[in-house]
Write a protein that holds these residues in place. Structure first.
Motif: not given
Length: 373
Positions: A180, A185, A168, A141
């Motif tokens: 991540q 997400d 996230e 994002q």
């Protein structure tokens, strides 16, 4: 409500009766020169000093406690961590990592930031922005609203982001680099719908546990053991803990007596649950979640069933729960758990009253500092 509760010289229990001098800010809602703050929402001890974040729309601040009733603003200005920020920060989440104080901004319009300072114990306005671009942590994002939570796990700083349906979880790898660790997400595992707005985090038995914030009726808890982006869900049915369905958010996770406890919200129906299996278990049997409060919406039998959520804190071998009720109900309370299901002690004699302050609807955070809760 805007009240900071801090016990006095020892850890003996008391009932927050009128005249107890429990407040460390001289006037409710005031920290330093900033008045009418809505709540204290995060706290941490850094280099022996207590730091807190206030909650106020576009005007949050991080303050250092300098003794007596003195609180010093250490962020650049209310609503801003550093001078380059827009004054749009509603609150911060705080943590300590690798000798520095880290603060994550919340409630911004797509401009979330993580900031650090190694001198906040003696200086003000000494934070620097960690992520290269506000609103992005180099994950998926690029217009993130906030940092939901921060924890330290396996020697790394872990953050979760706050973004509607697109939360996230990221590992900080130094510099401006994040990696991540949730695969998709807004999801914990491979749920049909991406509905996670944020994750609250804790570490238990060497593993990272995550509780979801959904705003829906699909609260759940998961665990990450450190392999790639693999997460394991610990609820067979979204939103179901034990016999209670349609739970909304996992608002707090605490380890107490070598067991995991979670607080789960629901309007007039919040509960505190103990995870029964061994930490290594990945079982999703519904009875693994054992309600330890008297009933949903109540901690003790004498309560009215009007509790919407809780914050939890493990302190000095005891588990404490602060209740949150709706505005106007004004029955916020502090309870102590002795480890036996349903066995809690109410600490403020009158719900909603802490010292001279009455009409308090919620306990927004619990902290320990200098040997006191």
């Amino acid at each position: 409500s805007n009240l900071l509760i801090d016990a006095q010289a020892d850890a003996t229990s008391h009932n927050f009766a009128s005249g107890c001098s429990c407040m460390t800010n001289g006037t409710a809602g005031t920290f330093g020169s900033d008045a009418s703050r809505d709540a204290v929402v995060s706290s941490v001890v850094y280099k022996g000093k207590l730091f807190i974040s206030t909650s106020e729309t576009d005007a949050a601040g991080v303050y250092r406690y300098d003794g007596g009733n003195t609180w010093t603003l250490v962020t650049n200005a209310v609503g801003k961590a550093v001078s380059g920020d827009t004054a749009n920060i509603d609150s911060f989440v705080l943590s300590v990592f690798n000798g520095a104080l880290y603060i994550g901004s919340q409630g911004t319009a797509n401009t979330a930031g993580l900031y650090s300072s190694s001198t906040a114990d003696t200086t003000s306005n000494s934070f620097t922005l960690v992520n290269a671009t506000r609103g992005s942590f180099g994950l998926s994002q690029t217009a993130v609203d906030g940092v939901q939570d921060i924890t330290i796990w396996n020697g790394n700083l872990i953050i979760s982001t706050a973004e509607p349906n697109l939360a996230e979880v990221g590992r900080y790898d130094g510099g401006t680099t994040f990696a991540q660790i949730n695969a998709t997400d807004g999801k914990l595992v491979a749920e049909a719908t991406a509905d996670v707005d944020g994750f609250n985090l804790t570490v238990f038995a060497g593993k990272l546990f995550l509780g979801t914030m959904t705003g829906s009726t699909t609260a759940r808890v998961g665990v990450h053991a450190g392999v790639g982006t693999t997460m394991l869900a610990l609820n067979a049915t979204l939103g179901t803990f034990g016999a209670n369905a349609s739970m909304i958010n996992v608002t707090s996770l605490q380890v107490y007596n070598n067991e995991l406890y979670v607080a789960v919200s629901n309007t007039n129906g919040a509960g505190v649950y103990r995870w029964l299996p061994e930490a290594s278990s990945v079982s999703t049997t519904v009875t693994n979640w054992n309600l330890v409060t008297n009933a949903v919406g109540k901690v003790v039998s004498a309560d009215t069933a009007n509790i919407d959520s809780y914050v939890l804190k493990n302190y000095n071998g005891r588990l404490y729960a602060g209740s949150q009720t709706a505005a106007g109900e004004d029955t916020g309370a502090l309870y102590e758990y002795d480890g036996t299901k349903g066995s809690w002690t109410l600490h403020n004699t009158t719900r909603g009253t802490f010292g001279a302050q009455t009409g308090e609807n919620a306990v927004s955070t619990l902290m320990s500092y200098n040997g006191t809760p």
